[in-house]
Scaffold this active site. Structure first.
Site, PDB file in Angstrom:
ATOM      1  CD  GLU A 154      40.048  -9.166   7.718  1.00 36.49           C
ATOM      2  OE1 GLU A 154      39.004  -8.946   7.930  1.00 36.49           O
ATOM      3  OE2 GLU A 154      40.599  -8.279   7.396  1.00 36.49           O
ATOM      4  CD  GLU A 195      38.207  -2.901   8.829  1.00 35.85           C
ATOM      5  OE1 GLU A 195      39.047  -2.591   8.430  1.00 35.85           O
ATOM      6  OE2 GLU A 195      37.359  -3.847   9.697  1.00 35.85           O
TER       7      GLU A 195
END
Length: 260
Positions: free
Chosen positions: A143, A240
């Site tokens: 990511e 998240e």
């Protein structure tokens, strides 16, 4: 249809980790993710998942002191062996927990003169991880993290993720796209998702600014979740974020979007 996971490293933190699995199930989640599960034995996590009929979708390869301001493992030339040891640990957990994807955090380079060397190391390590996890049928993702919250992060834009994918060219390597981090970088998340969902193995989200639940910032979740829901994306979407109060009070968004 959108399928949401609760990230147990940020959600339900009012409770000990052992109790967060049940809380996630009780409040509407069929799947969870954990940033770093290694504080618990894999067998214990497996039992908790089975008890609640939950799937563990994602966890990360260990990143050493990255979250405490260090450089992590995946890009540091002097830590190649340590990274491979971390991958071995992840494989042992993955054999029991059977996640859909495993995330590798690229980490930081705190000496800009060595950036090229760090990038080369990162690409080699991502290829190594992608091959290792492919043997278990598990996708490897990595990511981009915004460079405001984490200065020096090597991969901090969508384009840098695309560049890495092209350079590494491994069939088991995909992007993890984090809507919060890319919004923090002022990127066009909607345009990126429309163009590149076929290269994305997992999506995470929080509102921006603030990294709180949807509805607390400026992100257009109606549009983004509609793009995902009407696409061919087969992965999960991970919550998240850091709730503004307790987690349960932050979950109004789930009722709104779970039926999309």
């Amino acid at each position: 249809m959108l399928r949401f996971t609760a990230n147990l490293s940020l959600l339900f933190t009012e409770l000990p980790l052992l109790e967060r699995f049940q809380a996630a199930k009780q409040h509407g989640f069929d799947a969870v993710e954990i940033q770093f599960p290694y504080e618990l034995p894999a067998e214990q996590i497996r039992d908790l998942l089975d008890q609640q009929d939950l799937q563990l979708v994602l966890f990360n390869v260990d990143a050493a002191t990255l979250l405490q301001g260090g450089e992590g493992l995946a890009a540091v030339p002097e830590k190649r062996d340590q990274f491979k040891t971390a991958v071995e640990q992840t494989l042992a957990y993955a054999e029991q927990l059977k996640p859909r994807v495993i995330n590798v955090l690229p980490g930081c380079c705190l000496d800009s003169q060595r950036l090229g060397e760090y990038q080369t190391t990162l690409y080699e390590n991502l290829a190594y991880a992608a091959a290792a996890f492919a043997e278990l049928g598990i996708k490897t993702v990595f990511e981009a993290v915004n460079s405001y919250d984490m200065p020096g992060f090597i991969v901090d834009t969508g384009q840098k993720m695309l560049d890495a994918l092209k350079q590494i060219d491994h069939p088991n390597l995909f992007m993890q796209y984090d809507i919060y981090h890319m919004s923090r970088m002022n990127e066009d998340c909607a345009g990126f998702l429309q163009q590149h969902l076929d290269k994305i193995g997992h999506i995470q989200f929080a509102d921006c600014p603030g990294r709180r639940q949807p509805g607390t910032g400026a992100v257009d979740f109606d549009n983004l979740f509609d793009i995902i829901a009407t696409s061919d994306y087969q992965g999960w979407v991970g919550a998240e974020y850091r709730p503004t109060a307790d987690t349960v009070a932050s979950l109004a968004w789930l009722k709104t979007y779970a039926a999309k």
